[in-house]
Design an enzyme around this catalytic site. Structure first.
Site, PDB file in Angstrom:
ATOM      1  N   ASN A 158     -14.476  44.008 -18.515  1.00 43.71           N
ATOM      2  CA  ASN A 158     -15.315  42.840 -18.780  1.00 43.71           C
ATOM      3  C   ASN A 158     -16.722  43.227 -19.215  1.00 43.71           C
ATOM      4  O   ASN A 158     -17.720  42.623 -18.799  1.00 43.71           O
ATOM      5  CB  ASN A 158     -15.366  41.913 -17.568  1.00 43.71           C
ATOM      6  N   LYS A 188      -2.540  44.424 -15.024  1.00 44.57           N
ATOM      7  CA  LYS A 188      -3.903  44.680 -15.494  1.00 44.57           C
ATOM      8  C   LYS A 188      -4.831  44.757 -14.294  1.00 44.57           C
ATOM      9  O   LYS A 188      -4.900  43.832 -13.491  1.00 44.57           O
ATOM     10  CB  LYS A 188      -4.378  43.582 -16.448  1.00 44.57           C
ATOM     11  N   LYS A 230      -7.953  34.110 -26.276  1.00 46.77           N
ATOM     12  CA  LYS A 230      -8.113  33.004 -25.327  1.00 46.77           C
ATOM     13  C   LYS A 230      -8.615  31.805 -26.115  1.00 46.77           C
ATOM     14  O   LYS A 230      -9.688  31.878 -26.719  1.00 46.77           O
ATOM     15  CB  LYS A 230      -9.106  33.367 -24.227  1.00 46.77           C
TER      16      LYS A 230
END
Length: 373
Positions: free
Chosen positions: A195, A166, A267
Site C-alpha cells: 500500500n 495476499k 478497483k
C-alpha cells in the site's frame, strides 16, 4: 444488447451503513474494525438500482473519505443526474465538471447502470462481455501481531479453498514474516501488498523478497512514483502490481509503457466507476498485461459488481473478491459463498443480480437522505 430506453430518475437515496468485521483488518495505513459504506439507490419509475461507495472513514487509501463522499453525492452528484434521461454513459458527462471524487462518482454510476440493466433485463456480466460464470478467489490477510497468528489465519483460508493468499506488509513487518510464511507454506501462491509504504531506498528489501517466489509485489512505492516503480521493476523478476497508482485507463497505459508494472489491480471505485474499470481492463488486455479485481471490504452490493467485472476475459488472476463470511457474520445481501474448489458464482440476474435485504439494511443504516428534483 438491444437498445434500451433511457431512464429518468425520480429520486436518489443515500444510506450510510455500518457492519462489524469478523476480525480487525490492518494494513500499512491503519486498522478497520467495522465497514462503513455509502449505498446509493437510484429510483426510476418502475425499477431501482444500487451502487456502493467504497471511500473509507479517513483519507488514507486515497484522498477521498466517507463524509466528503456523502457531501459530494448529496449536494452535487445526485441533483445532477435527477430529472433528466440517463444512460450509464451520461453519468460521467453530467459529473464531468466535478473534479476528482472518483469513489463517489463510481457509486452513483453503478446505481444508474444497475437501473438501466434491470430495465433491459441484462446482467452486468453480460453487459461487460464476461466469459466465465465462476470466479477463482483469493483472500487478503491483514497485518497480525505475530507470525503464528498470520499462519493460523492463512491455513484457515486455505482449508476453505482460497486459491491465492495476499499478505499485507509494512516497514518492520515484512521480510521476516514473509520468509516464515513461505517456509511454512512452500507451495502456496503468495503475494504481498505494501500500500505504498516504502521508498526507493528500500530496494534491497524488495530484492530479498524477489527470492521468495511470490506471485507479485503490490504497490510497493508511493502512488505518484511511476518512474521509481519502473526502476524497481527493472531490478526484479517478481512482477510489480500497481493498485493506488492506477486511477484511469490513461494511467494504466502510462504505467505499462513506462514498464512500471507487469500486473494491474482494478478497483472500480478507485478508477471512477465500472465503465472506466472496463476501459482499464481493455488497455491491459491489449498490452497482454494480466489484471485482477481488487477489494475494498465491500458489502454484497459492491461484491456483486466486482464478481461481474472479474468475469471479463483479461481477468486471469484470482482477486480479492472473497466470500461474505470473510468479513461479515451477516452481509447486507444474501451471502456470497465460496465453493470447495475456491470459486464463486457470478450473479446472473438483471443488473448486479442482488439487492440489500430490507430488514438487514434497516438494522445497519446509520443515516439516510432522499434527494428529489
Amino acid at each position: 444488447m438491444s437498445e434500451v430506453p433511457e431512464i429518468s430518475l425520480r429520486a436518489v437515496e443515500l444510506r450510510e451503513v455500518a457492519l462489524p468485521l469478523v476480525r480487525p483488518f490492518r494494513t500499512s495505513f491503519g486498522e478497520e474494525r467495522e465497514k462503513r459504506a455509502i449505498l446509493v439507490r437510484a429510483i426510476g419509475d418502475d425499477v431501482e438500482g444500487w451502487g456502493e461507495c467504497v471511500a473509507s472513514e479517513e483519507p488514507r487509501y486515497s484522498e477521498e473519505w466517507l463524509d466528503g463522499a456523502w457531501m459530494a453525492l448529496e449536494r452535487w452528484m445526485a441533483p445532477a443526474v435527477l430529472g433528466q434521461a440517463n444512460g450509464p454513459e451520461r453519468v460521467a458527462q453530467s459529473l464531468g465538471w466535478l473534479r476528482g471524487h472518483r469513489m463517489a462518482k463510481a457509486a452513483i454510476e453503478a446505481a444508474v447502470l444497475d437501473v438501466w440493466l434491470r430495465k433491459a433485463r441484462v446482467s452486468l456480466s453480460d453487459y461487460l462481455s464476461g466469459v466465465r460464470d465462476r470466479i477463482a478467489c483469493g483472500v487478503s490477510v491483514g497485518i497480525t501481531p505475530s507470525v503464528e497468528e498470520m499462519l493460523e489465519e492463512i491455513r484457515g483460508y486455505l482449508a476453505k479453498g482460497y486459491r491465492r493468499i495476499k499478505m499485507k506488509i509494512e516497514p518492520g513487518r515484512d521480510l521476516g514474516v514473509v520468509r516464515a510464511v513461505r517456509g511454512a507454506l512452500p507451495d502456496t501462491p503468495l503475494s504481498v501488498d505494501a500500500n505504498g509504504a516504502y521508498t526507493p531506498a528500500d530496494t534491497p528489501l524488495f530484492e530479498a523478497l524477489d527470492e521468495l517466489e511470490l506471485m507479485m509485489i503490490e504497490q510497493p512505492l508511493d502512488v505518484e512514483d511511476l518512474m521509481d516503480h519502473a526502476g524497481l521493476q527493472a531490478r526484479l523478476h517478481t512482477p510489480i502490481c500497481l493498485d493506488e497508482s492506477i486511477r484511469s485507463a490513461s494511467d494504466a497505459l502510462a504505467a505499462i509503457r513506462l514498464g512500471a508494472c507487469r500486473i494491474i489491480n482494478i478497483k472500480p471505485g478507485r478508477v471512477g466507476g465500472i465503465l472506466e474499470a472496463k476501459r482499464v481492463h481493455d488497455v491491459a488486455l491489449g498490452s497482454n498485461v494480466p489484471v485482477w479485481i481488487g477489494g475494498m471490504l465491500e458489502t454484497g452490493v459492491g461484491r456483486a459488481a466486482n464478481l461481474a467485472l472479474a468475469a471479463m476475459p483479461g481477468v486471469t488472476l484470482p482477486g480479492d473478491t472473497s466470500a461474505s463470511d470473510r468479513y461479515f457474520s451477516e452481509d447486507l445481501t444474501e451471502p456470497f459463498v465460496l465453493s470447495a474448489d475456491g470459486t464463486m458464482a457470478v450473479p446472473v440476474g438483471p443488473g448486479i443480480g442482488v439487492e440489500p435485504l430490507p430488514g438487514r439494511l434497516e438494522a445497519c443504516t446509520v443515516r439516510a437522505s432522499l434527494i428529489k428534483p
